[in-house]
Design an enzyme around this catalytic site. Structure first.
Site, PDB file in Angstrom:
ATOM      1  N   SER A  67       0.814  -1.208   0.000  1.00 11.47           N
ATOM      2  CA  SER A  67       0.000   0.000   0.000  1.00 11.47           C
ATOM      3  C   SER A  67       0.849   1.261   0.000  1.00 11.47           C
ATOM      4  CB  SER A  67      -0.915   0.009   1.225  1.00 11.47           C
ATOM      5  OG  SER A  67      -0.154   0.252   2.376  1.00 11.47           O
TER       6      SER A  67
ATOM      7  N   ASP B 100      -1.334  -9.059  12.148  1.00 13.07           N
ATOM      8  CA  ASP B 100      -0.056  -8.418  11.802  1.00 13.07           C
ATOM      9  C   ASP B 100       0.294  -7.431  12.906  1.00 13.07           C
ATOM     10  OD1 ASP B 100       2.222  -7.837  10.380  1.00 13.07           O
ATOM     11  OD2 ASP B 100       1.260  -6.411   9.040  1.00 13.07           O
TER      12      ASP B 100
HETATM   13  P1  ADP Z   1       1.170  -1.264   5.286  1.00 10.33           P
HETATM   14  O1  ADP Z   1       0.348  -2.458   4.921  1.00 10.33           O
HETATM   15  O2  ADP Z   1       1.895  -0.664   4.145  1.00 10.33           O
HETATM   16  O3  ADP Z   1       2.033  -1.514   6.503  1.00 10.33           O
HETATM   17  P2  ADP Z   1      -0.252   0.564   7.032  1.00 10.33           P
HETATM   18  O4  ADP Z   1      -1.724   0.633   7.172  1.00 10.33           O
HETATM   19  O5  ADP Z   1       0.510  -0.027   8.175  1.00 10.33           O
HETATM   20  O6  ADP Z   1       0.081  -0.158   5.671  1.00 10.33           O
HETATM   21  O7  ADP Z   1       0.259   2.023   6.762  1.00 10.33           O
HETATM   22  C1  ADP Z   1       1.613   2.299   6.540  1.00 10.33           C
HETATM   23  C2  ADP Z   1       2.072   3.463   7.386  1.00 10.33           C
HETATM   24  O8  ADP Z   1       1.297   4.612   7.083  1.00 10.33           O
HETATM   25  C3  ADP Z   1       1.880   3.235   8.868  1.00 10.33           C
HETATM   26  O9  ADP Z   1       2.997   2.614   9.439  1.00 10.33           O
HETATM   27  C4  ADP Z   1       1.683   4.621   9.408  1.00 10.33           C
HETATM   28  O10 ADP Z   1       2.930   5.232   9.652  1.00 10.33           O
HETATM   29  C5  ADP Z   1       1.009   5.335   8.255  1.00 10.33           C
HETATM   30  N1  ADP Z   1      -0.440   5.371   8.452  1.00 10.33           N
HETATM   31  C6  ADP Z   1      -1.355   4.493   7.982  1.00 10.33           C
HETATM   32  N2  ADP Z   1      -2.595   4.835   8.327  1.00 10.33           N
HETATM   33  C7  ADP Z   1      -2.474   5.978   9.040  1.00 10.33           C
HETATM   34  C8  ADP Z   1      -3.412   6.852   9.691  1.00 10.33           C
HETATM   35  N3  ADP Z   1      -4.717   6.610   9.665  1.00 10.33           N
HETATM   36  N4  ADP Z   1      -2.927   7.937  10.313  1.00 10.33           N
HETATM   37  C9  ADP Z   1      -1.604   8.186  10.344  1.00 10.33           C
HETATM   38  N5  ADP Z   1      -0.682   7.420   9.758  1.00 10.33           N
HETATM   39  C10 ADP Z   1      -1.103   6.317   9.117  1.00 10.33           C
HETATM   40 MN    MN Z   2       1.842  -1.581   8.518  1.00  8.84          MN
END
Ligand code: ADP
Ligand code: MN
Length: 495
Positions: free
Chosen positions: A244, A384
């Site tokens: 993502s 995860d």
């Molecule tokens: P991935 O599957 O790539 O790990 P994540 O959902 O963990 O996807 O998102 C990657 C990064 O983006 C997170 O580690 C965080 O730092 C940031 N992030 C994701 N969602 C949010 C949010 N709602 N608010 C702030 N930061 C976010």
């Molecule tokens: Mn993540």
């Protein structure tokens, strides 16, 4: 005696093997380079032009330098005009496209062209004047080598034709101009880097935010959200992962589905390059919520299901009061949620933040609670969970990244839970939280099982046995009768 003391003569010790291998590496590199650049423009002697070593004996060179000086002045004049016209009006007009000299963009130095690399020389003449393999023509006194000034000069002039069309080479091509190698190389370098700079500048303007990290279709989706007033601006990329890309955006005014849009949003774009998701099949294929649909779907739709899954899971968590992003909207493979953080700065991951031992203790007991809530109230296993997917914000822990979360009855659900428990207890034990349960205790505390095995292997075996039992049960009686929903657990959600 020197007043500053005896000079320090200790040299850095270095093993003979190191010296030898470095030498060997250098030799190998030289060999490789020689093989790669067999046909560098024939400047057998004399260095290429560098900043301090400009050959000013050539009139053309001087003229060229004057022209550049003139261009710079022209641009400065343009800039003044631009300023005069725009004043402090909110809407401004840019003359950028009319500039001759492109401003040097500092962040591009690493991909600065190696213009001597003739493998990809775009200025290579179409029909090079043939010099026989032996490197010379003629006989005796009349011998002409490929280094011959006249031949070489004409060849260089002809090559100028291959510069980018915007690059004004004048009408020298039609004349019998003889460019010296040095001048030609300098021009070539200039033409090449100007072209690249121009291209880069264009690219930057097109995708002023980090949207270039996504494909055109996704970009269109994002633009539509901005156009609809749902988002105010997309400011930039927070994270690019394997599966993502996450952007930050300011929320817009218009609330579409009687929902208030948070002032700051995170946009999670699930990557549509499919290969990364292949090994995650098991999370979704065996999730009975998606089972019936899975077989009929093409890969693109499966990726949308990831986004959908994250949305459903976040909603469940939200309903249980677990701190997590709030879902704003889902469009295809793009999930908009509230931003955890402030002023474009995302909250730090637990792995990156330094907490006082008191806060660390607090974080632990909060997570223990959240894991139990997640299991019992949301009927979910994060799958995860680690210090990478827990953010520290507002004095508490927030859970994110739940696209892969599954229900405990998932054929591997309990294994995923055990893995989560291992990550959590290892992190907090390392962080010095005395209260932290070990992974087996944590597993029991979260799941309500009472597995007594006192070692990892037996414990794991019992977990797998439980999963197997559940599978058999599901096979015989259908999912509603599985052991998890039998003994007072909340009913399984139908979505
Ligand atoms: P991935 O599957 O790539 O790990 P994540 O959902 O963990 O996807 O998102 C990657 C990064 O983006 C997170 O580690 C965080 O730092 C940031 N992030 C994701 N969602 C949010 C949010 N709602 N608010 C702030 N930061 C976010
Ligand atoms: Mn993540």
């Amino acid at each position: 005696q020197c007043p500053w003391g005896a000079p320090n003569t200790t040299s850095i010790s270095c093993s003979l093997a190191d010296v030898m291998s470095e030498q060997l590496a250098k030799e190998l590199q030289l060999e490789e380079e020689n093989a790669a650049f067999p046909e560098v423009v024939a400047v057998a002697e004399g260095p290429f032009i560098t900043g301090e070593n400009i050959d000013t004996s050539s009139d053309l060179m001087l003229a060229q330098m004057l022209q550049m000086e003139f261009d710079r002045e022209y641009d400065a004049q343009l800039r003044r005009e631009e300023k005069k016209i725009n004043g402090d009006s909110k809407v401004s007009i840019s003359f950028e496209n009319y500039r001759k000299v492109h401003p040097y963009d500092s962040d591009s130095s690493e991909d600065e062209v190696d213009w001597q690399d003739t493998r990809h020389d775009p200025y290579r003449a179409d029909k090079p004047t043939t010099t026989p393999r032996k490197g010379f023509v003629g006989k005796g006194k009349d011998i002409t080598t490929k280094h011959d000034e006249v031949v070489c000069g004409r060849k260089n002039t002809a090559r100028m034709e291959n510069f980018a069309p915007e690059f004004q080479v004048g009408d020298g091509i039609g004349m019998d101009l003889k460019l010296s190698n040095q001048v030609f190389n300098a021009l070539k370098q200039h033409a090449y880097s100007e072209e690249r700079r121009s291209a880069r500048l264009h690219e930057k303007k097109e995708h002023s935010t980090a949207e270039k990290a996504v494909d055109p279709k996704t970009r269109l989706l994002l633009y539509k959200m901005v156009n609809a007033g749902m988002l105010e601006t997309i400011t930039g990329c927070i994270s690019t992962g394997k599966e993502s890309v996450v952007f930050h955006a300011y929320g817009g005014k218009s609330a579409t589905e009687d929902k208030v849009i948070p002032p700051e949003c995170a946009i999670k774009v699930f990557k549509t390059t499919l290969n990364e998701f292949k090994n995650r099949d098991k999370y979704i294929k065996d999730d009975y919520r998606f089972k019936d649909r899975f077989s009929k779907l093409n890969p693109r739709k499966i990726i949308r299901m990831w986004a959908e899954k994250e949305m459903h899971n976040l909603t469940r968590m939200q309903n249980a009061g677990i701190p997590c992003p709030q879902v704003v909207i889902l469009k295809k493979h793009v999930l908009v949620m509230s931003f955890i953080g402030q002023d474009q700065v995302p909250a730090p991951k637990l792995k990156d933040v330094t907490l006082s031992s008191e806060d660390m203790k607090k974080a632990y007991s909060q997570i223990l609670n959240m894991m139990q809530q997640l299991y019992k109230e949301c009927n979910l296993v994060h799958a995860d969970l680690s210090e990478y997917n827990m953010l520290w914000h507002d004095g508490k822990v927030w859970l994110i990244d739940v696209s892969q979360s599954v229900e405990p009855t998932h054929p591997h659900g309990l294994e995923f839970l055990f893995r989560d428990c291992r990550n959590v207890s290892q992190f907090f034990q390392k962080a010095g939280v005395a209260e932290a349960l070990n992974e087996r205790e944590l597993f029991n505390a979260v799941s309500g099982f009472n597995i007594t095995a006192d070692n990892e292997v037996d414990f794991q075996a019992e977990i797998e046995a439980l999963e197997k039992m559940n599978e058999d049960h599901v096979q015989n009686h259908g999912k509603k009768l599985s052991m998890f929903s039998g003994d007072g657990d909340p009913p399984i959600y139908d979505e």
